[in-house]
Design an enzyme around this catalytic site. Sequence first.
Site, mmCIF file in Angstrom:
data_model
loop_
_atom_site.group_PDB
_atom_site.id
_atom_site.type_symbol
_atom_site.label_atom_id
_atom_site.label_comp_id
_atom_site.label_asym_id
_atom_site.label_seq_id
_atom_site.Cartn_x
_atom_site.Cartn_y
_atom_site.Cartn_z
ATOM 1 N N TRP A 1 -4.685 -0.810 5.432
ATOM 2 C CA TRP A 1 -3.433 -0.344 4.852
ATOM 3 C C TRP A 1 -3.588 -0.253 3.330
ATOM 4 O O TRP A 1 -4.125 -1.182 2.715
ATOM 5 C CB TRP A 1 -2.329 -1.328 5.241
ATOM 6 C CG TRP A 1 -0.975 -1.034 4.693
ATOM 7 C CD1 TRP A 1 -0.322 0.162 4.705
ATOM 8 C CD2 TRP A 1 -0.096 -1.977 4.068
ATOM 9 N NE1 TRP A 1 0.914 0.028 4.128
ATOM 10 C CE2 TRP A 1 1.076 -1.273 3.732
ATOM 11 C CE3 TRP A 1 -0.181 -3.335 3.775
ATOM 12 C CZ2 TRP A 1 2.152 -1.884 3.112
ATOM 13 C CZ3 TRP A 1 0.887 -3.946 3.162
ATOM 14 C CH2 TRP A 1 2.043 -3.228 2.831
ATOM 15 N N ASP B 1 -2.451 -10.617 9.266
ATOM 16 C CA ASP B 1 -1.308 -9.825 8.817
ATOM 17 C C ASP B 1 -0.552 -9.325 10.050
ATOM 18 O O ASP B 1 -1.029 -8.460 10.787
ATOM 19 C CB ASP B 1 -1.806 -8.651 7.960
ATOM 20 C CG ASP B 1 -0.654 -7.853 7.371
ATOM 21 O OD1 ASP B 1 0.517 -8.223 7.599
ATOM 22 O OD2 ASP B 1 -0.919 -6.847 6.676
ATOM 23 N N LYS C 1 9.695 -3.881 10.313
ATOM 24 C CA LYS C 1 9.621 -2.892 11.389
ATOM 25 C C LYS C 1 10.347 -3.376 12.642
ATOM 26 O O LYS C 1 11.155 -2.663 13.221
ATOM 27 C CB LYS C 1 8.170 -2.572 11.745
ATOM 28 C CG LYS C 1 7.284 -2.295 10.551
ATOM 29 C CD LYS C 1 7.611 -0.963 9.890
ATOM 30 C CE LYS C 1 7.223 -0.949 8.427
ATOM 31 N NZ LYS C 1 5.910 -0.547 8.086
HETATM 32 C C1 LIG Z 1 -0.222 -3.701 7.725
HETATM 33 C C2 LIG Z 1 1.035 -4.044 7.002
HETATM 34 N N1 LIG Z 1 1.173 -5.265 6.481
HETATM 35 C C3 LIG Z 1 2.275 -5.626 5.834
HETATM 36 C C4 LIG Z 1 3.324 -4.755 5.652
HETATM 37 C C5 LIG Z 1 4.478 -5.291 4.859
HETATM 38 O O1 LIG Z 1 5.701 -4.780 5.024
HETATM 39 P P1 LIG Z 1 6.974 -5.270 4.243
HETATM 40 O O2 LIG Z 1 6.589 -5.858 2.934
HETATM 41 O O3 LIG Z 1 7.801 -4.051 4.095
HETATM 42 O O4 LIG Z 1 7.636 -6.309 5.114
HETATM 43 C C6 LIG Z 1 3.234 -3.452 6.161
HETATM 44 C C7 LIG Z 1 4.291 -2.462 5.974
HETATM 45 O O5 LIG Z 1 4.115 -1.288 6.069
HETATM 46 C C8 LIG Z 1 2.053 -3.096 6.854
HETATM 47 O O6 LIG Z 1 1.882 -1.882 7.389
#
Ligand SMILES: Cc1ncc(COP(=O)(O)O)c(C=O)c1O
Length: 410
Positions: free
Chosen positions: A141, A222, A257
């Site tokens: 990511w 993660d 999500k």
């Molecule tokens: C792989 C991954 N890790 C962590 C996150 C963290 O998301 P957030 O900070 O919006 O909770 C995301 C969000 O797209 C993600 O795709």
Amino acid sequence: MWPDKKMGRRLLFQQLKQLSADSILGLMAKYRADASSVKVDLGVGVYRDLSGNTPVLACVRRAEQAVLAAQTTKSYVAAAGREEFNSAVEEMVLGSAHAARRDRRARTVQTPGGCGALRVGAELIRAAAPAVTVHVSDPTWGNHTPLLGGAGLRLERYPYYDPAAHQLRFDAMLDRLDHAAEGDVVLIHACCHNPTGADLDPAQWQALAQLLTRRRLVPFLDLAYQGFAVDLDADTAGVRLVAEQVPEALIAISFSKNLGLYRERAGALIVIGENQTRADASLSHVLQIARSIYSMPPDHGAAIAAHIFANPMLKSEWLAELAAMRTRIADMRALLAQQLRRATGAGTFDFIRAQRGMFSLLGVSAQAVERLREKHHIYMLSDSRMNLAGIMPHNAAYVADSIEYAEHLA
Ligand SMILES: Cc1ncc(COP(=O)(O)O)c(C=O)c1O
């Protein structure tokens, strides 16, 4: 002109050069400006329902009303956030009978989303071992690099997925990690790998857990899509297995999500220590890090989440809504794969059906991605990451035909 400048003195921000726009934000802007009626957004990483909306879940609406009605103060909560949220999250992620919980070696704090958990975890790693290397998957990511690297940690990539062959590079992954230095950290996507949609199977998780133990590597898991692959429990099987076998681990959790709480920034960090004393010491650092960055996590999203977790009716409503999101994405995966089979006359893209979560890498060239955007109004990231939640029953055939055409020409 400002007096400082006249006197030849430099102003503070004078040295800063304009940065180029974030590529996802740039893509979003292009999509918004596109007047075509057939345009399709497969770029932004949010869930969409059949009407193209990213809905507020019904269970969230109900919980939100209850939370607001019961709220008597806006006073501070704590650097660790809500106690009831933290204990419910820990149980949901590790399960009630997990060894780390039984031995009281796990400590959980609420964070501003999964990003907050990743950054606090990175700062904790740096406080403990500034020279350590964090190994991240290739690809991973896009925000992992700034979140972890921004804390001053050295990053290296381990082979994970071959976009042209549409498959994991598991042997190469194990081989690379086998050569990592003792004490290094390995960032692992718990499920629904972003951007590839390709996850480890149970035997591969087992082999990875053994390697991490044998080579004394520290897993940083993660977990941003719990419930998007199979269900809440099944999607943490890898996390639980690894966390059972190693003395130390970190887990970053996001409810952006699976509860659709994106902007409310609800997340958590679990730190597992080798014993209670080490876990407490780690927690004290985590709290100091939180205080030094944002002081306290935002409360609203975590209050909603905690209310849902504690209320059986709302929890079952959430599970049904989560299942509906998961099923819609799986259905769209199957539909797009079927349409691509029809359009191309081959099974090259069948992998889309089998992968999990919101994303897959289409595995086409950058020219094909550009052609899809410029000629067909179909928007995906330049590495050909598609968000399958942007596929609808009415656009699947168009997307498939366009992919076939663009790939053919590119
Ligand atoms: C792989 C991954 N890790 C962590 C996150 C963290 O998301 P957030 O900070 O919006 O909770 C995301 C969000 O797209 C993600 O795709």
